[in-house]
Scaffold this motif. Structure first.
Motif, short mmCIF file in Angstrom:
data_model
loop_
_atom_site.label_atom_id
_atom_site.label_comp_id
_atom_site.label_asym_id
_atom_site.label_seq_id
_atom_site.Cartn_x
_atom_site.Cartn_y
_atom_site.Cartn_z
N GLY A 75 0.81 -1.21 0.00
CA GLY A 75 0.00 0.00 0.00
C GLY A 75 0.84 1.26 0.00
O GLY A 75 0.51 2.24 -0.67
N LEU A 76 1.93 1.23 0.74
CA LEU A 76 2.83 2.39 0.76
C LEU A 76 3.46 2.62 -0.61
O LEU A 76 3.50 3.75 -1.10
N LEU A 77 3.91 1.54 -1.24
CA LEU A 77 4.51 1.67 -2.57
C LEU A 77 3.48 2.15 -3.60
O LEU A 77 3.80 2.98 -4.46
N ILE A 113 -3.30 -0.68 -5.94
CA ILE A 113 -2.29 -1.21 -5.03
C ILE A 113 -2.24 -0.41 -3.73
O ILE A 113 -2.01 -0.96 -2.65
N SER A 114 -2.50 0.89 -3.80
CA SER A 114 -2.44 1.73 -2.59
C SER A 114 -3.51 1.33 -1.59
O SER A 114 -3.39 1.65 -0.40
N GLN A 115 -4.53 0.64 -2.01
CA GLN A 115 -5.61 0.24 -1.10
C GLN A 115 -5.24 -0.95 -0.21
O GLN A 115 -6.01 -1.29 0.69
N PHE A 116 -4.09 -1.57 -0.42
CA PHE A 116 -3.69 -2.72 0.39
C PHE A 116 -3.22 -2.33 1.78
O PHE A 116 -3.13 -3.19 2.66
N SER A 117 -2.90 -1.07 2.02
CA SER A 117 -2.32 -0.69 3.31
C SER A 117 -3.30 -0.84 4.45
O SER A 117 -2.96 -1.38 5.50
N LEU A 118 -4.52 -0.37 4.28
CA LEU A 118 -5.48 -0.45 5.38
C LEU A 118 -5.87 -1.90 5.70
O LEU A 118 -5.85 -2.28 6.88
N PRO A 119 -6.17 -2.76 4.72
CA PRO A 119 -6.42 -4.16 5.07
C PRO A 119 -5.18 -4.87 5.61
O PRO A 119 -5.31 -5.86 6.31
N GLY A 120 -3.99 -4.38 5.30
CA GLY A 120 -2.77 -4.98 5.84
C GLY A 120 -2.62 -4.77 7.33
O GLY A 120 -1.96 -5.55 8.02
N VAL A 121 -3.24 -3.72 7.84
CA VAL A 121 -3.18 -3.45 9.28
C VAL A 121 -3.95 -4.53 10.04
O VAL A 121 -3.57 -4.90 11.16
N LEU A 122 -5.02 -5.07 9.46
CA LEU A 122 -5.87 -6.02 10.18
C LEU A 122 -5.15 -7.31 10.58
O LEU A 122 -5.17 -7.68 11.76
#
Length: 149
Positions: A75-77, A113-122
């Motif tokens: 998500g960061l990338l 791809i940037s949307q992966f950061s928030l679900p990655g926190v879970l």
């Protein structure tokens, strides 16, 4: 990483193609709730330093943490790539194409791809919770096995 650059909607022409980003999906109320949860977490970390402790007693927890870290990193990338759409598109396609379609396609992928950061926190936080629970359970059983003074 919690608030990707695409949270408020993708830039320019990508916005209408993606429905306006997460702000359009969760609305202003959802954004306020998310911000409140983030501020609560920051307050908890500042008030109780041990709240950042991570216990990794099993392979499952290590796997959850790894999945979460990879999701947040992706998500960061993706969020950073949104700011560099033009050079990335020209490096990949060589020319912008008709009406700049290469920029549009690159922007769509970077936004996705940037949307992966928030679900990655879970999974990351779930692994932290499981590790903390296992640590507390081991601590309780250790105390229970000690003889009373």
């Amino acid at each position: 990483m919690i608030f990707p650059s695409a949270l408020y909607g993708a830039s320019g022409w990508v916005g209408p193609a993606t429905g306006g980003g997460m702000l359009a999906a969760i609305g202003l109320g959802g954004l306020v709730v998310t911000l409140a949860l983030v501020l609560y977490r920051v307050f908890t970390v500042v008030r109780v330093g041990a709240s950042l402790d991570a216990f990794v007693p099993s392979v499952i927890i290590r796997g959850l943490r790894l999945i979460g870290i990879l999701g947040m990193l992706a998500g960061l990338l993706g969020s950073l790539a949104i700011f560099f759409v033009k050079p990335i598109a020209l490096a990949l396609f060589g020319q912008p194409g008709d009406a700049g379609i290469a920029f549009f396609i690159t922007g769509l992928y970077a936004y996705g791809i940037s949307q992966f950061s928030l679900p990655g926190v879970l999974p990351f936080e779930f692994g932290r919770l499981l590790g903390f629970e296992q640590h507390m359970q081991a601590e309780r059983s250790r105390r229970a096995s000690q003889p009373a003074p």
